[in-house]
Scaffold this motif. Structure first.
Motif, PDB file in Angstrom:
ATOM      1  N   GLY A 112      35.238  33.363  45.510  1.00  0.00           N
ATOM      2  CA  GLY A 112      36.002  33.769  46.686  1.00  0.00           C
ATOM      3  C   GLY A 112      36.008  35.262  46.885  1.00  0.00           C
ATOM      4  N   ARG A 113      36.746  35.697  47.898  1.00  0.00           N
ATOM      5  CA  ARG A 113      36.771  37.110  48.282  1.00  0.00           C
ATOM      6  C   ARG A 113      37.761  37.928  47.455  1.00  0.00           C
ATOM      7  N   ALA A 114      38.797  37.278  46.921  1.00  0.00           N
ATOM      8  CA  ALA A 114      39.864  37.996  46.223  1.00  0.00           C
ATOM      9  C   ALA A 114      39.450  38.401  44.819  1.00  0.00           C
ATOM     10  N   GLU A 115      40.078  39.448  44.320  1.00  0.00           N
ATOM     11  CA  GLU A 115      39.896  39.816  42.922  1.00  0.00           C
ATOM     12  C   GLU A 115      40.399  38.680  42.037  1.00  0.00           C
ATOM     13  N   GLY A 116      39.772  38.551  40.893  1.00  0.00           N
ATOM     14  CA  GLY A 116      40.153  37.491  39.968  1.00  0.00           C
ATOM     15  C   GLY A 116      39.229  36.297  39.994  1.00  0.00           C
TER      16      GLY A 116
ATOM     17  N   LEU B 137      33.174  34.694  40.509  1.00  0.00           N
ATOM     18  CA  LEU B 137      32.127  35.225  41.390  1.00  0.00           C
ATOM     19  C   LEU B 137      32.824  35.715  42.651  1.00  0.00           C
ATOM     20  N   ARG B 138      32.958  37.033  42.751  1.00  0.00           N
ATOM     21  CA  ARG B 138      33.664  37.620  43.891  1.00  0.00           C
ATOM     22  C   ARG B 138      32.657  37.965  44.977  1.00  0.00           C
ATOM     23  N   LEU B 139      32.890  37.446  46.180  1.00  0.00           N
ATOM     24  CA  LEU B 139      32.013  37.675  47.319  1.00  0.00           C
ATOM     25  C   LEU B 139      32.791  38.437  48.384  1.00  0.00           C
ATOM     26  N   SER B 140      32.578  39.736  48.443  1.00  0.00           N
ATOM     27  CA  SER B 140      33.318  40.588  49.375  1.00  0.00           C
ATOM     28  C   SER B 140      32.681  40.511  50.755  1.00  0.00           C
ATOM     29  N   HIS B 141      33.073  39.485  51.498  1.00  0.00           N
ATOM     30  CA  HIS B 141      32.529  39.282  52.842  1.00  0.00           C
ATOM     31  C   HIS B 141      33.590  38.580  53.685  1.00  0.00           C
ATOM     32  N   PRO B 142      33.782  38.995  54.941  1.00  0.00           N
ATOM     33  CA  PRO B 142      34.864  38.422  55.759  1.00  0.00           C
ATOM     34  C   PRO B 142      34.733  36.927  56.024  1.00  0.00           C
ATOM     35  N   SER B 143      33.541  36.365  55.917  1.00  0.00           N
ATOM     36  CA  SER B 143      33.380  34.925  56.162  1.00  0.00           C
ATOM     37  C   SER B 143      33.816  34.077  54.972  1.00  0.00           C
ATOM     38  N   VAL B 144      34.091  34.714  53.835  1.00  0.00           N
ATOM     39  CA  VAL B 144      34.466  34.007  52.612  1.00  0.00           C
ATOM     40  C   VAL B 144      35.979  34.058  52.458  1.00  0.00           C
ATOM     41  N   SER B 145      36.591  32.917  52.146  1.00  0.00           N
ATOM     42  CA  SER B 145      38.033  32.852  51.944  1.00  0.00           C
ATOM     43  C   SER B 145      38.406  33.506  50.618  1.00  0.00           C
ATOM     44  N   ARG B 146      39.686  33.852  50.491  1.00  0.00           N
ATOM     45  CA  ARG B 146      40.142  34.523  49.270  1.00  0.00           C
ATOM     46  C   ARG B 146      39.852  33.669  48.040  1.00  0.00           C
ATOM     47  N   HIS B 147      40.155  32.399  48.123  1.00  0.00           N
ATOM     48  CA  HIS B 147      39.816  31.448  47.057  1.00  0.00           C
ATOM     49  C   HIS B 147      39.060  30.307  47.744  1.00  0.00           C
ATOM     50  N   HIS B 148      37.750  30.382  47.676  1.00  0.00           N
ATOM     51  CA  HIS B 148      36.889  29.580  48.556  1.00  0.00           C
ATOM     52  C   HIS B 148      36.462  28.254  47.926  1.00  0.00           C
ATOM     53  N   ALA B 149      35.991  28.289  46.686  1.00  0.00           N
ATOM     54  CA  ALA B 149      35.413  27.085  46.079  1.00  0.00           C
ATOM     55  C   ALA B 149      35.533  27.160  44.562  1.00  0.00           C
ATOM     56  N   ARG B 150      35.282  26.017  43.928  1.00  0.00           N
ATOM     57  CA  ARG B 150      35.307  25.943  42.462  1.00  0.00           C
ATOM     58  C   ARG B 150      34.051  25.233  41.978  1.00  0.00           C
ATOM     59  N   LEU B 151      33.461  25.762  40.919  1.00  0.00           N
ATOM     60  CA  LEU B 151      32.358  25.106  40.223  1.00  0.00           C
ATOM     61  C   LEU B 151      32.854  24.721  38.843  1.00  0.00           C
ATOM     62  N   SER B 152      32.640  23.471  38.464  1.00  0.00           N
ATOM     63  CA  SER B 152      33.103  23.021  37.147  1.00  0.00           C
ATOM     64  C   SER B 152      32.042  22.161  36.492  1.00  0.00           C
ATOM     65  N   SER B 153      32.100  22.117  35.172  1.00  0.00           N
ATOM     66  CA  SER B 153      31.109  21.392  34.373  1.00  0.00           C
ATOM     67  C   SER B 153      31.811  20.391  33.472  1.00  0.00           C
ATOM     68  N   ASN B 154      31.190  19.225  33.357  1.00  0.00           N
ATOM     69  CA  ASN B 154      31.651  18.229  32.385  1.00  0.00           C
ATOM     70  C   ASN B 154      30.422  17.537  31.810  1.00  0.00           C
ATOM     71  N   ALA B 155      30.630  16.449  31.124  1.00  0.00           N
ATOM     72  CA  ALA B 155      29.523  15.752  30.461  1.00  0.00           C
ATOM     73  C   ALA B 155      28.475  15.255  31.462  1.00  0.00           C
TER      74      ALA B 155
END
Length: 275
Positions: free
Chosen positions: A28-32, A35-53
């Motif tokens: 997302g766009r916000a610090e923290g 993967l921080r994407l500093s672009h106005p089209s990206v939401s502050r907390h945009h998406a999540r990538l997760s891994s499992n078995a």
């Protein structure tokens, strides 16, 4: 399985992230965000990538402009079974699964590149002849930017001149992006771009269209507040990116190169006065 993300921001170095099996990271766009994407089209907390078995999954976090996997909007957690192009708002991100050996090798590449940058810097500084120093500098710039063409341009009273060039398409007449060069020489601004068709002020330039440039970096050489020249590198390779590490190494090299040029110019003037 480990994986790698490379984000292609239109006017900034490309951030990358090495993902380990079991990770859960946010984008997302916000610090923290991992993967921080500093672009106005990206939401502050945009998406999540997760891994499992079962592998990796992409989940949109209620973003305004959506998350996409290979052009398909993600409405529910979507599995990533192999390499894919992801899009968050207007920003494209390359997702590449990796083997354990490849991930370990990639993790060590940053250290190897810093070591190589130190060696290049030392080698240029030890050049005795000015022409040798200029030639070594431009080769170093192309290598540090991971590009196939480089120029060292010196500012002049009338017009800038190419002091050194390297690469299969390089000539003694500057044939890169004149817009990026003007930003460096006239305004003291750095330009970094990949997939530069997305940059209106660059993509309409005849020099860019004619050359088919895919990625470029152009940085000013400064003596205090005065711009004495610029270092430039570009590439025509599809998917080429100037990464954050590339830019860090280039900026450090430019600072040293400017000092060398000023010191060498002063020494050459003294030598000339003594003859």
């Amino acid at each position: 399985m480990p994986a790698r993300l490379i984000a292609y921001l239109p006017d900034a170095p490309a951030p990358s992230l090495l993902l380990r099996e079991g990770d859960a990271v946010t984008i997302g766009r916000a610090e923290g965000n991992a993967l921080r994407l500093s672009h106005p089209s990206v939401s502050r907390h945009h998406a999540r990538l997760s891994s499992n078995a079962r592998g990796w999954a992409l989940d949109d976090l209620g973003s305004k402009n959506g998350s996409f996997r290979d052009s398909q909007r993600v409405e529910a957690p979507a599995r990533l079974d192999g390499a894919a192009w992801l899009r968050f708002g207007d920003i494209y991100v390359e997702f590449t699964p990796m083997g354990e050996e490849d991930a370990a090798r990639e993790a060590g590449q940053a250290h190897a590149r810093r070591t190589r940058a130190t060696a290049l810097t030392r080698g240029v500084g030890q050049a005795l002849d000015l022409d040798d120093m200029l030639t070594a500098s431009v080769h170093a710039v192309a290598e540090l930017a991971q590009c196939d063409r480089g120029y060292l341009i010196l500012a002049g009273a009338d017009q800038p001149r190419v002091a050194a060039a390297c690469g299969p398409r390089a000539t003694r007449d500057f044939a890169g992006s004149t817009g990026a060069l003007q930003h460096a020489l006239a305004r003291g601004l750095s330009t970094v771009a990949h997939d530069i068709g997305h940059l209106p002020w660059l993509s309409t330039r005849e020099s860019v269209l004619a050359s088919g440039i895919s990625a470029l970096a152009c940085l000013p050489l400064r003596d205090g507040d005065r711009v004495i020249g610029a270092l430039y590198a570009d590439s025509m390779r599809p998917g080429a990116a100037i990464t954050a590490l590339d830019m860090e190494l280039l900026q450090a090299f430019c600072e040293r190169c400017a000092l060398w040029l000023v010191a060498r110019g002063a020494r050459d003037r003294l030598d000339h006065a003594a003859t």
